[in-house]
Design a protein around this motif. Structure first.
Motif, PDB file in Angstrom:
ATOM      1  N   LEU A 316      69.392  52.553  58.713  1.00 50.69           N
ATOM      2  CA  LEU A 316      68.002  52.697  58.331  1.00 50.69           C
ATOM      3  C   LEU A 316      67.444  51.378  57.799  1.00 50.69           C
ATOM      4  N   THR A 317      66.126  51.317  57.728  1.00 49.92           N
ATOM      5  CA  THR A 317      65.463  50.157  57.144  1.00 49.92           C
ATOM      6  C   THR A 317      65.847  50.055  55.669  1.00 49.92           C
ATOM      7  N   VAL A 318      66.298  48.884  55.253  1.00 53.79           N
ATOM      8  CA  VAL A 318      66.790  48.704  53.886  1.00 53.79           C
ATOM      9  C   VAL A 318      65.846  47.793  53.107  1.00 53.79           C
ATOM     10  N   ASP A 319      65.633  48.136  51.861  1.00 49.77           N
ATOM     11  CA  ASP A 319      64.799  47.341  50.959  1.00 49.77           C
ATOM     12  C   ASP A 319      65.639  46.960  49.749  1.00 49.77           C
ATOM     13  N   LYS A 320      66.003  45.681  49.671  1.00 47.36           N
ATOM     14  CA  LYS A 320      66.868  45.210  48.578  1.00 47.36           C
ATOM     15  C   LYS A 320      66.407  43.834  48.128  1.00 47.36           C
ATOM     16  N   VAL A 321      66.408  43.642  46.818  1.00 41.72           N
ATOM     17  CA  VAL A 321      66.052  42.344  46.249  1.00 41.72           C
ATOM     18  C   VAL A 321      67.224  41.382  46.467  1.00 41.72           C
ATOM     19  N   SER A 322      66.980  40.278  47.196  1.00 35.51           N
ATOM     20  CA  SER A 322      68.042  39.319  47.439  1.00 35.51           C
ATOM     21  C   SER A 322      68.370  38.547  46.163  1.00 35.51           C
ATOM     22  N   LYS A 323      69.543  37.968  46.118  1.00 34.12           N
ATOM     23  CA  LYS A 323      69.957  37.218  44.933  1.00 34.12           C
ATOM     24  C   LYS A 323      69.069  35.995  44.716  1.00 34.12           C
ATOM     25  N   VAL A 324      68.703  35.338  45.809  1.00 35.69           N
ATOM     26  CA  VAL A 324      67.843  34.155  45.682  1.00 35.69           C
ATOM     27  C   VAL A 324      66.471  34.551  45.157  1.00 35.69           C
ATOM     28  N   LYS A 325      65.923  35.614  45.710  1.00 32.74           N
ATOM     29  CA  LYS A 325      64.608  36.081  45.263  1.00 32.74           C
ATOM     30  C   LYS A 325      64.651  36.542  43.817  1.00 32.74           C
ATOM     31  N   GLY A 326      65.702  37.270  43.465  1.00 31.84           N
ATOM     32  CA  GLY A 326      65.835  37.728  42.088  1.00 31.84           C
ATOM     33  C   GLY A 326      65.946  36.566  41.117  1.00 31.84           C
ATOM     34  N   PHE A 327      66.702  35.531  41.495  1.00 27.46           N
ATOM     35  CA  PHE A 327      66.870  34.361  40.632  1.00 27.46           C
ATOM     36  C   PHE A 327      65.552  33.603  40.493  1.00 27.46           C
ATOM     37  N   ALA A 328      64.831  33.405  41.612  1.00 23.64           N
ATOM     38  CA  ALA A 328      63.572  32.658  41.578  1.00 23.64           C
ATOM     39  C   ALA A 328      62.514  33.388  40.756  1.00 23.64           C
ATOM     40  N   VAL A 329      62.363  34.696  40.993  1.00 21.31           N
ATOM     41  CA  VAL A 329      61.386  35.473  40.229  1.00 21.31           C
ATOM     42  C   VAL A 329      61.758  35.492  38.760  1.00 21.31           C
ATOM     43  N   GLY A 330      63.045  35.579  38.472  1.00 18.10           N
ATOM     44  CA  GLY A 330      63.494  35.589  37.083  1.00 18.10           C
ATOM     45  C   GLY A 330      63.174  34.290  36.367  1.00 18.10           C
ATOM     46  N   ILE A 331      63.363  33.147  37.047  1.00 15.04           N
ATOM     47  CA  ILE A 331      63.050  31.842  36.433  1.00 15.04           C
ATOM     48  C   ILE A 331      61.560  31.752  36.112  1.00 15.04           C
ATOM     49  N   ILE A 332      60.722  32.127  37.091  1.00 14.23           N
ATOM     50  CA  ILE A 332      59.273  32.064  36.876  1.00 14.23           C
ATOM     51  C   ILE A 332      58.854  32.967  35.722  1.00 14.23           C
ATOM     52  N   ALA A 333      59.388  34.194  35.726  1.00 18.89           N
ATOM     53  CA  ALA A 333      59.051  35.130  34.656  1.00 18.89           C
ATOM     54  C   ALA A 333      59.553  34.626  33.307  1.00 18.89           C
ATOM     55  N   GLY A 334      60.749  34.025  33.303  1.00 20.40           N
ATOM     56  CA  GLY A 334      61.305  33.498  32.058  1.00 20.40           C
ATOM     57  C   GLY A 334      60.466  32.369  31.499  1.00 20.40           C
ATOM     58  N   PHE A 335      60.060  31.428  32.355  1.00 15.12           N
ATOM     59  CA  PHE A 335      59.188  30.334  31.921  1.00 15.12           C
ATOM     60  C   PHE A 335      57.874  30.881  31.354  1.00 15.12           C
ATOM     61  N   PHE A 336      57.269  31.782  32.084  1.00 15.93           N
ATOM     62  CA  PHE A 336      55.966  32.313  31.674  1.00 15.93           C
ATOM     63  C   PHE A 336      56.054  33.048  30.338  1.00 15.93           C
ATOM     64  N   LEU A 337      57.032  33.910  30.191  1.00 23.94           N
ATOM     65  CA  LEU A 337      57.158  34.669  28.944  1.00 23.94           C
ATOM     66  C   LEU A 337      57.483  33.766  27.767  1.00 23.94           C
ATOM     67  N   THR A 338      58.315  32.744  27.991  1.00 25.72           N
ATOM     68  CA  THR A 338      58.661  31.818  26.903  1.00 25.72           C
ATOM     69  C   THR A 338      57.442  31.035  26.450  1.00 25.72           C
ATOM     70  N   VAL A 339      56.668  30.545  27.434  1.00 27.46           N
ATOM     71  CA  VAL A 339      55.448  29.808  27.091  1.00 27.46           C
ATOM     72  C   VAL A 339      54.463  30.721  26.377  1.00 27.46           C
ATOM     73  N   LEU A 340      54.338  31.937  26.822  1.00 23.85           N
ATOM     74  CA  LEU A 340      53.410  32.874  26.187  1.00 23.85           C
ATOM     75  C   LEU A 340      53.816  33.168  24.749  1.00 23.85           C
ATOM     76  N   ILE A 341      55.094  33.359  24.530  1.00 17.71           N
ATOM     77  CA  ILE A 341      55.574  33.636  23.165  1.00 17.71           C
ATOM     78  C   ILE A 341      55.336  32.433  22.254  1.00 17.71           C
ATOM     79  N   LEU A 342      55.621  31.225  22.755  1.00 17.65           N
ATOM     80  CA  LEU A 342      55.395  30.012  21.945  1.00 17.65           C
ATOM     81  C   LEU A 342      53.912  29.823  21.649  1.00 17.65           C
ATOM     82  N   PHE A 343      53.077  30.107  22.643  1.00 18.78           N
ATOM     83  CA  PHE A 343      51.635  29.971  22.444  1.00 18.78           C
ATOM     84  C   PHE A 343      51.139  30.941  21.368  1.00 18.78           C
ATOM     85  N   ILE A 344      51.576  32.188  21.451  1.00 18.76           N
ATOM     86  CA  ILE A 344      51.158  33.175  20.447  1.00 18.76           C
ATOM     87  C   ILE A 344      51.659  32.780  19.065  1.00 18.76           C
ATOM     88  N   LYS A 345      52.871  32.291  19.035  1.00 19.13           N
ATOM     89  CA  LYS A 345      53.431  31.864  17.754  1.00 19.13           C
ATOM     90  C   LYS A 345      52.629  30.711  17.162  1.00 19.13           C
TER      91      LYS A 345
END
Length: 355
Positions: A316-345
Motif C-alpha cells: 500500500l501507499t506508505v506515509d512516513k517521515v524520513s530521518k533526513v526530513k525529521g532531522f531538518a524540521v527538528g533543527i529549524i523548529a529548535g532554532f525558532f523556539l530557542t530564539v523565541l524563548i530568548l526574545f521573550i526572556k
C-alpha cells in the motif's frame, strides 16, 4: 515637538531595539546552536520511533441513471395491479450522495470490524487484529480490567463495555482513519481511503467496508421492487397449480362420459364447469404473469450499477517521515523556539528594569 519629529524618534527607537535584540541573540549563539541541535536530534528520533501509516484506497463508479421514462408506457397497466414502477421517483430512500454518509455510519463500520479475514494464513476478526496491533488489551487490563473481552456472537447481545469500545473505534475512524469522497463532483466516482499503521488491516478493512456498504445500498434501493416480485411470483405459481388441476379436471370429466348421449345435456355439465375454471384461471394467470414481468423490469431498472474500479493492492501507499526530513524540521523548529524563548526572556527583563 512636531509630528514628523516624533515619528522619526519612534522609528529610530524601534530600530535601536531591533539592533539591541540582534546583538543580544548573537551573544547567545551557543544556546541557539544547542537548541537547534537538540531539535534536530528530537526530529531524528521521532522519525525512527514513528511507525509508517499505510493508505488503502478503493474507487468505484455509481450509476443511478433515471431509466424510469422507458417504463411509462406500462404505467397504466401496472397501476391496475397496484404496482409502482418508480419511473417518477426522485431516487427513493437514497440519493446517490447518501452513500457517502452510509460509509461513515456505525452500522457499516461495526459490521466491517466484526467480519473475519485471513492474516498470514490465520483467520481473525478485524477488530481483534486492530486491538492486538495497537496493544489496547494491555491498557484495558491496567485501567478497566477488561483485557479478556471478546467480540464474538450477535452484536445485538453485546454488553455496555463491548458497545462502548466499538463506539470509540468507530469515532476514531470517522475522525482520522476513514475518508470517503468524490474526487470530481461532475462524475459519479467515489473514493474510499482507510489509513492505518497496520498495512494488512487497512487493506482488509477497506475491502470489507466497500463490499458491505455497496451490497446494503443495492438491497435497500431495490427492496420494495424485490418484495413485489416475490409476491407476484408466489401468486403466479399458485394460479398455475389451480390451472393445471382444472385442466386435469376437464380431462377427467370427459373420460367419465366418453360416449355421452347428445340428448342428455346434463352429462356435459361437469366438463363444461371445468372448462370455465380453465378459462378463468388462464385469464388470471396471463394477467399475473404480465404484471410479474413488469415488476421484474422495474427491479432491473431500480438496481444501481456499482462497478469497482480499483481495490487496495499490496504494498500500500506508505506515509512516513524520513530521518533526513525529521532531522531538518527538528533543527529549524529548535532554532525558532530557542530564539523565541530568548526574545521573550529579553522583553520580560526589559519590562522588569523599567519598573
Amino acid at each position: 515637538m512636531s509630528k514628523g519629529k516624533a515619528d522619526e524618534i519612534s522609528v529610530k527607537d524601534f530600530i535601536d531595539k531591533i539592533v539591541s535584540i540582534s546583538r543580544y541573540l548573537k551573544t547567545k549563539w551557543l544556546v541557539i546552536l544547542a537548541g537547534g541541535i537538540l531539535g534536530g536530534a528530537l526530529g531524528f528520533g521521532y522519525a525512527i520511533i514513528n511507525k509508517p501509516s499505510y493508505t488503502a484506497s478503493s474507487t468505484f463508479v455509481l450509476d443511478e441513471s433515471n431509466k424510469g421514462a422507458g417504463l411509462n408506457q406500462y404505467a397504466g397497466l401496472a397501476s391496475i395491479a397496484g404496482i409502482d414502477l418508480g419511473g417518477n421517483s426522485g431516487g427513493g430512500i437514497f440519493q446517490s450522495d447518501n452513500i457517502l454518509e452510509l460509509y461513515k455510519s456505525r452500522l457499516m463500520i461495526e459490521k466491517a470490524l466484526l467480519s473475519v479475514a485471513s492474516f498470514n494464513g490465520k483467520r481473525q476478526q478485524l477488530i481483534e487484529r486492530y486491538i492486538d496491533f495497537n496493544h489496547l488489551r494491555e491498557k484495558w487490563i491496567e485501567d478497566d480490567h477488561v483485557g479478556n473481552i471478546s467480540f464474538n456472537g450477535n452484536p445485538g447481545n453485546f454488553n455496555r463495555v463491548q458497545d462502548s469500545i466499538i463506539t470509540s473505534i468507530v469515532n476514531l475512524f470517522n475522525k482520522r482513519l476513514l475518508t470517503v469522497s468524490k474526487p470530481d463532483k461532475k462524475i459519479s466516482i467515489i473514493r474510499v481511503d482507510v489509513i492505518n499503521k497496520d498495512e494488512l488491516f487497512a487493506r482488509e478493512f477497506n475491502m470489507k467496508l466497500v463490499d458491505n456498504v455497496n451490497s446494503f445500498y443495492s438491497q435497500t434501493k431495490t427492496k420494495k421492487s424485490y418484495q413485489s416480485v416475490r409476491v407476484l411470483q408466489y401468486q403466479a405459481d399458485s394460479v398455475k397449480d389451480v390451472l393445471n388441476r382444472s385442466i386435469n379436471g376437464v380431462a377427467s370429466a370427459i373420460d367419465a362420459a366418453p360416449n355421452a348421449n347428445p340428448s342428455l345435456q346434463i352429462l356435459r355439465v361437469p366438463s363444461q364447469r371445468r372448462q370455465v375454471d380453465v378459462q378463468a384461471s388462464t385469464a388470471i394467470y396471463s394477467e399475473i404473469v404480465k404484471n410479474l414481468e413488469l415488476s421484474k423490469m422495474s427491479l432491473r431498472q431500480e438496481t444501481p450499477l456499482i462497478q469497482l474500479i480499483d481495490s487496495p493492492v499490496l504494498p500500500l501507499t506508505v506515509d512516513k517521515v524520513s530521518k533526513v526530513k525529521g532531522f531538518a524540521v527538528g533543527i529549524i523548529a529548535g532554532f525558532f523556539l530557542t530564539v523565541l524563548i530568548l526574545f521573550i526572556k529579553k522583553v520580560i527583563s526589559k519590562i522588569m528594569e523599567n519598573d
